[in-house]
Design a protein around this motif. Structure first.
Motif, PDB file in Angstrom:
ATOM      1  N   VAL A   4       1.108 -23.658  18.335  1.00 34.91           N
ATOM      2  CA  VAL A   4       0.458 -22.567  17.603  1.00 34.91           C
ATOM      3  C   VAL A   4       1.210 -21.263  17.858  1.00 34.91           C
ATOM      4  O   VAL A   4       1.462 -20.481  16.937  1.00 34.91           O
ATOM      5  N   GLY A   5       1.574 -21.029  19.112  1.00 33.92           N
ATOM      6  CA  GLY A   5       2.305 -19.801  19.450  1.00 33.92           C
ATOM      7  C   GLY A   5       3.680 -19.743  18.812  1.00 33.92           C
ATOM      8  O   GLY A   5       4.182 -18.673  18.472  1.00 33.92           O
ATOM      9  N   GLY A   6       4.308 -20.882  18.630  1.00 37.26           N
ATOM     10  CA  GLY A   6       5.629 -20.925  18.005  1.00 37.26           C
ATOM     11  C   GLY A   6       5.589 -20.918  16.496  1.00 37.26           C
ATOM     12  O   GLY A   6       6.631 -20.931  15.839  1.00 37.26           O
ATOM     13  N   GLY A   7       4.414 -20.953  15.919  1.00 40.20           N
ATOM     14  CA  GLY A   7       4.291 -20.909  14.466  1.00 40.20           C
ATOM     15  C   GLY A   7       4.405 -22.267  13.798  1.00 40.20           C
ATOM     16  O   GLY A   7       4.432 -22.348  12.577  1.00 40.20           O
ATOM     17  N   GLU A   8       4.497 -23.335  14.561  1.00 39.64           N
ATOM     18  CA  GLU A   8       4.609 -24.675  13.977  1.00 39.64           C
ATOM     19  C   GLU A   8       3.282 -25.125  13.360  1.00 39.64           C
ATOM     20  O   GLU A   8       3.265 -25.885  12.407  1.00 39.64           O
ATOM     21  N   ILE A   9       2.168 -24.706  13.989  1.00 43.75           N
ATOM     22  CA  ILE A   9       0.844 -25.076  13.502  1.00 43.75           C
ATOM     23  C   ILE A   9       0.161 -23.810  13.005  1.00 43.75           C
ATOM     24  O   ILE A   9       0.022 -22.840  13.730  1.00 43.75           O
ATOM     25  N   LYS A  10      -0.293 -23.856  11.738  1.00 45.05           N
ATOM     26  CA  LYS A  10      -0.924 -22.675  11.169  1.00 45.05           C
ATOM     27  C   LYS A  10      -2.443 -22.838  11.028  1.00 45.05           C
ATOM     28  O   LYS A  10      -3.172 -21.869  11.052  1.00 45.05           O
ATOM     29  N   ASP A  11      -2.913 -24.075  10.874  1.00 42.50           N
ATOM     30  CA  ASP A  11      -4.351 -24.327  10.777  1.00 42.50           C
ATOM     31  C   ASP A  11      -4.653 -25.739  11.295  1.00 42.50           C
ATOM     32  O   ASP A  11      -3.769 -26.441  11.762  1.00 42.50           O
ATOM     33  N   ASP A  12      -5.916 -26.152  11.211  1.00 38.82           N
ATOM     34  CA  ASP A  12      -6.329 -27.453  11.741  1.00 38.82           C
ATOM     35  C   ASP A  12      -5.647 -28.621  11.038  1.00 38.82           C
ATOM     36  O   ASP A  12      -5.452 -29.677  11.630  1.00 38.82           O
ATOM     37  N   LYS A  13      -5.293 -28.458   9.803  1.00 44.68           N
ATOM     38  CA  LYS A  13      -4.728 -29.563   9.028  1.00 44.68           C
ATOM     39  C   LYS A  13      -3.295 -29.890   9.426  1.00 44.68           C
ATOM     40  O   LYS A  13      -2.809 -30.977   9.134  1.00 44.68           O
ATOM     41  N   THR A  14      -2.620 -28.989  10.097  1.00 52.49           N
ATOM     42  CA  THR A  14      -1.223 -29.238  10.450  1.00 52.49           C
ATOM     43  C   THR A  14      -1.054 -29.689  11.903  1.00 52.49           C
ATOM     44  O   THR A  14       0.073 -29.859  12.362  1.00 52.49           O
ATOM     45  N   VAL A  15      -2.152 -29.918  12.636  1.00 52.04           N
ATOM     46  CA  VAL A  15      -2.060 -30.449  13.998  1.00 52.04           C
ATOM     47  C   VAL A  15      -1.594 -31.897  13.901  1.00 52.04           C
ATOM     48  O   VAL A  15      -2.153 -32.681  13.124  1.00 52.04           O
ATOM     49  N   PRO A  16      -0.561 -32.267  14.629  1.00 50.81           N
ATOM     50  CA  PRO A  16      -0.086 -33.656  14.565  1.00 50.81           C
ATOM     51  C   PRO A  16      -1.195 -34.645  14.930  1.00 50.81           C
ATOM     52  O   PRO A  16      -1.939 -34.451  15.898  1.00 50.81           O
ATOM     53  N   THR A  17      -1.314 -35.678  14.141  1.00 50.29           N
ATOM     54  CA  THR A  17      -2.377 -36.666  14.321  1.00 50.29           C
ATOM     55  C   THR A  17      -2.288 -37.346  15.677  1.00 50.29           C
ATOM     56  O   THR A  17      -3.318 -37.661  16.286  1.00 50.29           O
ATOM     57  N   ILE A  18      -1.098 -37.571  16.180  1.00 54.90           N
ATOM     58  CA  ILE A  18      -0.941 -38.255  17.462  1.00 54.90           C
ATOM     59  C   ILE A  18      -1.544 -37.431  18.597  1.00 54.90           C
ATOM     60  O   ILE A  18      -2.133 -37.979  19.525  1.00 54.90           O
ATOM     61  N   LEU A  19      -1.439 -36.120  18.523  1.00 55.00           N
ATOM     62  CA  LEU A  19      -2.041 -35.272  19.564  1.00 55.00           C
ATOM     63  C   LEU A  19      -3.561 -35.379  19.534  1.00 55.00           C
ATOM     64  O   LEU A  19      -4.211 -35.451  20.579  1.00 55.00           O
ATOM     65  N   THR A  20      -4.122 -35.409  18.339  1.00 56.79           N
ATOM     66  CA  THR A  20      -5.569 -35.550  18.214  1.00 56.79           C
ATOM     67  C   THR A  20      -6.026 -36.916  18.737  1.00 56.79           C
ATOM     68  O   THR A  20      -7.022 -37.012  19.464  1.00 56.79           O
ATOM     69  N   ALA A  21      -5.293 -37.958  18.404  1.00 58.09           N
ATOM     70  CA  ALA A  21      -5.677 -39.307  18.817  1.00 58.09           C
ATOM     71  C   ALA A  21      -5.583 -39.474  20.333  1.00 58.09           C
ATOM     72  O   ALA A  21      -6.502 -40.001  20.975  1.00 58.09           O
ATOM     73  N   ILE A  22      -4.483 -39.034  20.921  1.00 60.41           N
ATOM     74  CA  ILE A  22      -4.304 -39.185  22.371  1.00 60.41           C
ATOM     75  C   ILE A  22      -5.321 -38.325  23.122  1.00 60.41           C
ATOM     76  O   ILE A  22      -5.915 -38.767  24.104  1.00 60.41           O
ATOM     77  N   GLY A  23      -5.530 -37.110  22.660  1.00 63.06           N
ATOM     78  CA  GLY A  23      -6.503 -36.233  23.310  1.00 63.06           C
ATOM     79  C   GLY A  23      -7.909 -36.795  23.245  1.00 63.06           C
ATOM     80  O   GLY A  23      -8.645 -36.789  24.239  1.00 63.06           O
ATOM     81  N   SER A  24      -8.298 -37.308  22.093  1.00 63.38           N
ATOM     82  CA  SER A  24      -9.634 -37.877  21.943  1.00 63.38           C
ATOM     83  C   SER A  24      -9.805 -39.118  22.813  1.00 63.38           C
ATOM     84  O   SER A  24     -10.850 -39.310  23.446  1.00 63.38           O
ATOM     85  N   ALA A  25      -8.793 -39.964  22.867  1.00 66.61           N
ATOM     86  CA  ALA A  25      -8.867 -41.171  23.689  1.00 66.61           C
ATOM     87  C   ALA A  25      -8.950 -40.826  25.171  1.00 66.61           C
ATOM     88  O   ALA A  25      -9.719 -41.438  25.924  1.00 66.61           O
ATOM     89  N   ALA A  26      -8.183 -39.841  25.608  1.00 61.94           N
ATOM     90  CA  ALA A  26      -8.199 -39.446  27.015  1.00 61.94           C
ATOM     91  C   ALA A  26      -9.548 -38.834  27.397  1.00 61.94           C
ATOM     92  O   ALA A  26     -10.086 -39.117  28.473  1.00 61.94           O
ATOM     93  N   ILE A  27     -10.118 -38.025  26.524  1.00 63.35           N
ATOM     94  CA  ILE A  27     -11.430 -37.436  26.805  1.00 63.35           C
ATOM     95  C   ILE A  27     -12.502 -38.518  26.832  1.00 63.35           C
ATOM     96  O   ILE A  27     -13.387 -38.520  27.691  1.00 63.35           O
ATOM     97  N   GLY A  28     -12.434 -39.473  25.925  1.00 65.05           N
ATOM     98  CA  GLY A  28     -13.387 -40.586  25.922  1.00 65.05           C
ATOM     99  C   GLY A  28     -13.276 -41.439  27.174  1.00 65.05           C
ATOM    100  O   GLY A  28     -14.275 -41.854  27.763  1.00 65.05           O
TER     101      GLY A  28
END
Length: 108
Positions: free
Chosen positions: A70-94
């Motif tokens: 986000v700080g580097g400007g690669e991600i501008k909103d929720d839709k551009t977050v890489p899916t793999i980061l969401t999947a790994i983060g959700s699995a680790a929290i679960g």
């Protein structure tokens, strides 16, 4: 006939009811108690600590990675977050919540 016990509680209940085990224990307690095989998951607290640390580090590294993107400007909103980061983060929290939640009590 040798019996393998999975816990101290099983060994205690067998000691109360089995006269041959009582005799064997009176003759040689060390040899009679060699048939107790507890699971390392029950006795080794470092297994859980290592797993919790690894999952926590995974969650933190994903949070830091997303903030870096986000700080580097690669991600501008929720839709551009890489899916793999969401999947790994959700699995680790679960997995963390599953490990840290109290086990249900056995009501037998």
């Amino acid at each position: 006939m040798e019996t393998t016990f999975k816990s101290i509680a099983d060994f205690k209940s067998a000691m109360a009811t089995d006269p041959t085990l009582q005799t064997a224990f009176q003759n040689d307690p060390v040899e009679a108690s060699k048939n107790i095989h507890e699971s390392p998951l029950d006795t080794d607290i470092w297994i859980y600590r290592i797993v919790v640390f690894a999952l926590g580090a995974t969650v933190l590294s994903i949070i830091i990675g997303v903030l870096f993107l986000v700080g580097g400007g690669e991600i501008k909103d929720d839709k551009t977050v890489p899916t793999i980061l969401t999947a790994i983060g959700s699995a680790a929290i679960g997995a963390l919540s599953g490990l840290l939640a109290p086990s249900p009590k056995n009501t037998k």
